[in-house]
Design a protein around this motif. Structure first.
Motif, PDB file in Angstrom:
ATOM      1  N   ILE A 137      -2.698  -7.149 -13.167  1.00  0.00           N
ATOM      2  CA  ILE A 137      -2.704  -6.689 -11.779  1.00  0.00           C
ATOM      3  C   ILE A 137      -1.279  -6.616 -11.230  1.00  0.00           C
ATOM      4  N   THR A 138      -0.350  -7.385 -11.804  1.00  0.00           N
ATOM      5  CA  THR A 138       1.044  -7.322 -11.339  1.00  0.00           C
ATOM      6  C   THR A 138       1.650  -5.948 -11.575  1.00  0.00           C
ATOM      7  N   MET A 139       1.058  -5.175 -12.490  1.00  0.00           N
ATOM      8  CA  MET A 139       1.534  -3.807 -12.719  1.00  0.00           C
ATOM      9  C   MET A 139       1.063  -2.861 -11.613  1.00  0.00           C
ATOM     10  N   ILE A 140       0.104  -3.317 -10.801  1.00  0.00           N
ATOM     11  CA  ILE A 140      -0.445  -2.488  -9.726  1.00  0.00           C
ATOM     12  C   ILE A 140       0.081  -2.928  -8.356  1.00  0.00           C
ATOM     13  N   LEU A 141       0.523  -4.178  -8.247  1.00  0.00           N
ATOM     14  CA  LEU A 141       0.966  -4.718  -6.957  1.00  0.00           C
ATOM     15  C   LEU A 141       2.032  -3.868  -6.253  1.00  0.00           C
ATOM     16  N   PRO A 142       2.993  -3.265  -6.975  1.00  0.00           N
ATOM     17  CA  PRO A 142       3.980  -2.438  -6.261  1.00  0.00           C
ATOM     18  C   PRO A 142       3.388  -1.250  -5.516  1.00  0.00           C
ATOM     19  N   TYR A 143       2.150  -0.865  -5.833  1.00  0.00           N
ATOM     20  CA  TYR A 143       1.505   0.255  -5.147  1.00  0.00           C
ATOM     21  C   TYR A 143       0.786  -0.190  -3.868  1.00  0.00           C
ATOM     22  N   LEU A 144       0.727  -1.491  -3.609  1.00  0.00           N
ATOM     23  CA  LEU A 144       0.005  -2.007  -2.453  1.00  0.00           C
ATOM     24  C   LEU A 144       0.706  -1.585  -1.168  1.00  0.00           C
ATOM     25  N   ASN A 145      -0.071  -1.039  -0.223  1.00  0.00           N
ATOM     26  CA  ASN A 145       0.550  -0.527   1.007  1.00  0.00           C
ATOM     27  C   ASN A 145       0.923  -1.638   1.989  1.00  0.00           C
ATOM     28  N   ASN A 146       0.376  -2.837   1.800  1.00  0.00           N
ATOM     29  CA  ASN A 146       0.738  -3.974   2.643  1.00  0.00           C
ATOM     30  C   ASN A 146       0.990  -5.187   1.751  1.00  0.00           C
ATOM     31  N   PRO A 147       2.241  -5.380   1.296  1.00  0.00           N
ATOM     32  CA  PRO A 147       2.550  -6.462   0.344  1.00  0.00           C
ATOM     33  C   PRO A 147       2.189  -7.857   0.854  1.00  0.00           C
ATOM     34  N   LYS A 148       2.144  -8.051   2.174  1.00  0.00           N
ATOM     35  CA  LYS A 148       1.852  -9.378   2.717  1.00  0.00           C
ATOM     36  C   LYS A 148       0.433  -9.834   2.390  1.00  0.00           C
ATOM     37  N   LYS A 149      -0.450  -8.901   2.093  1.00  0.00           N
ATOM     38  CA  LYS A 149      -1.851  -9.244   1.808  1.00  0.00           C
ATOM     39  C   LYS A 149      -2.109  -9.496   0.326  1.00  0.00           C
ATOM     40  N   ALA A 150      -1.061  -9.402  -0.497  1.00  0.00           N
ATOM     41  CA  ALA A 150      -1.257  -9.500  -1.950  1.00  0.00           C
ATOM     42  C   ALA A 150      -1.812 -10.856  -2.369  1.00  0.00           C
ATOM     43  N   LYS A 151      -1.217 -11.945  -1.865  1.00  0.00           N
ATOM     44  CA  LYS A 151      -1.635 -13.281  -2.304  1.00  0.00           C
ATOM     45  C   LYS A 151      -3.080 -13.565  -1.929  1.00  0.00           C
ATOM     46  N   LEU A 152      -3.439 -13.351  -0.656  1.00  0.00           N
ATOM     47  CA  LEU A 152      -4.797 -13.625  -0.206  1.00  0.00           C
ATOM     48  C   LEU A 152      -5.810 -12.759  -0.961  1.00  0.00           C
ATOM     49  N   THR A 153      -5.443 -11.503  -1.186  1.00  0.00           N
ATOM     50  CA  THR A 153      -6.345 -10.596  -1.908  1.00  0.00           C
ATOM     51  C   THR A 153      -6.606 -11.091  -3.327  1.00  0.00           C
ATOM     52  N   MET A 154      -5.555 -11.511  -4.020  1.00  0.00           N
ATOM     53  CA  MET A 154      -5.703 -11.996  -5.392  1.00  0.00           C
ATOM     54  C   MET A 154      -6.559 -13.259  -5.441  1.00  0.00           C
ATOM     55  N   PHE A 155      -6.341 -14.177  -4.496  1.00  0.00           N
ATOM     56  CA  PHE A 155      -7.112 -15.426  -4.469  1.00  0.00           C
ATOM     57  C   PHE A 155      -8.589 -15.154  -4.179  1.00  0.00           C
ATOM     58  N   CYS A 156      -8.856 -14.287  -3.209  1.00  0.00           N
ATOM     59  CA  CYS A 156     -10.246 -13.969  -2.857  1.00  0.00           C
ATOM     60  C   CYS A 156     -10.961 -13.277  -4.018  1.00  0.00           C
ATOM     61  N   ALA A 157     -10.260 -12.374  -4.702  1.00  0.00           N
ATOM     62  CA  ALA A 157     -10.855 -11.663  -5.833  1.00  0.00           C
ATOM     63  C   ALA A 157     -11.186 -12.625  -6.971  1.00  0.00           C
ATOM     64  N   ALA A 158     -10.241 -13.528  -7.281  1.00  0.00           N
ATOM     65  CA  ALA A 158     -10.492 -14.507  -8.338  1.00  0.00           C
ATOM     66  C   ALA A 158     -11.649 -15.425  -7.960  1.00  0.00           C
TER      67      ALA A 158
END
Length: 366
Positions: free
Chosen positions: A200-221
């Protein structure tokens, strides 16, 4: 990188479907017997630490692919070598999941069809999707996500209505203590499927709001972990530990036992659709990471040119990695763990984070 953006919800959906993927197929953590669900739960909790490592690396280099920031962290030569190793891992992992798909299809639906044909048909669809870009994959994931969870809810209701669940199969809890469970965690569930999310780290640079990356990853896991726990609880409750361990695809064996009013039965083929959705998304994400990473590493201007040659490599790897399904499973659980999972998913990311931390601290002081 292509000029594309995905939302936090799309990232969440992709990561959930990715982690469910082939993990729903196999008897996950069955070496812990009736405590398999505990091994999955602990593996999910431990994986949050690795997700923090992956996110922190992204936080240091938010606009770069991992194959690019590895060169900045450890130098061009060593960075290129590491990048190539990860690209190989993404393709190898994609080929393993493709093999799982082919074996499932041949076992339950098309026993006379050659494995190569089954794998090739799915690979063609994945190549087409990857050529369209990450936005198309993400939107497809959103649509398929709703269908998959609708099928999951219907399946759960039918199993409950059928009266198949026997919770005594889950007892005694921790019969042999916590040590066998922890052994399964450090050898299986931590890596498959949770730490595989390093892709998923290969996709993170495409995220339109980088601040939501951590919470999104935790919720998905968390959501994928809960679903896997429920799946294994149902499998063991319905089939028992022995039959779950012996079954190649215990979830489909569980669905086969559904019988409502002597009318609804043999629904395994119907519920294969949900498994195919997860497998499709998982291979698409892994293959996209391999394509975009290869284009970055080898300075290819148009990543879509790489889809067909890399797709052929993944297809032929899926056929050649093992002579039969038992060998395929053994290789995944025993060999790949020491050769690939521990170094690439745990050791190297932690090492990269330490070096990146030291380098960025020096820059901050300067």
């Amino acid at each position: 990188m292509e000029k594309a953006k995905i939302s936090a919800i799309q990232l969440f959906v992709l990561m959930v479907l990715f982690e469910l993927g082939s993990a729903l197929l196999v008897p996950l953590a069955i070496d812990a017997k009736q405590d398999a669900w505990i091994a999955i739960l602990i593996g999910m909790v431990f994986s949050f630490v690795l997700l923090l490592v992956y996110h922190k690396l992204y936080w240091y280099y938010p606009d770069l692919l991992p194959t690019e920031y590895m060169q900045k962290i450890v130098g061009k030569v060593a960075g290129n070598v590491l990048a190539f190793l990860y690209l190989f891992y993404f393709m190898y992992d994609a080929s393993r999941v493709l093999r799982d798909f082919g074996e499932m299809l041949l076992t339950f639906a098309y026993p006379e069809t050659p494995l190569f044909i089954a794998n090739a048909l799915l690979m063609l669809i994945i190549i087409y999707s990857v050529r369209k870009g990450i936005e198309v994959i993400a939107r497809s994931g959103e649509l398929l996500f709703m269908l998959m969870f609708l099928l999951s809810v219907v399946g759960f209701i039918l199993i409950v209505v059928s009266g198949l669940i026997d919770f005594t199969n889950l007892q005694p809890v921790l019969e042999e203590g916590i040590v066998p469970v922890l052994k399964v965690v450090v050898t299986q569930t931590l890596y498959f499927p949770f730490a595989e999310a390093i892709v998923i780290t290969m996709i993170l640079p495409y995220l339109n709001n980088p601040k939501k990356a951590k919470l999104t990853m935790f919720c998905a896991a968390g959501l994928s972990g809960i679903n896997l726990i429920l799946t294994m609880v149902i499998n063991i409750s319905v089939l028992g530990v022995g039959l779950t361990a012996r079954s190649q695809f215990p979830l489909l064996s569980t669905v086969q036992t559904i019988q409502v009013a002597n009318f609804l039965e043999r629904l395994d083929v119907f519920f294969m659709l949900a498994l195919v959705i997860g497998i499709f998304v998982k291979i698409s994400v892994l293959f996209y990471a391999a394509v975009i990473g290869s284009a970055s590493l080898f300075k290819v201007q148009s990543p879509s040119r790489l889809t067909y040659p890399l797709g052929l490599i993944v297809l032929f790897m899926s056929i050649s990695i093992a002579s039969n399904f038992q060998e395929h499973i053994h290789e995944g659980l025993k060999v790949a763990m020491y050769v690939l999972h521990i170094p690439l998913l745990v050791v190297i990311p932690i090492f990269l984070l330490l070096v990146a931390f030291l380098k960025n601290r020096k820059k901050t002081r300067g």
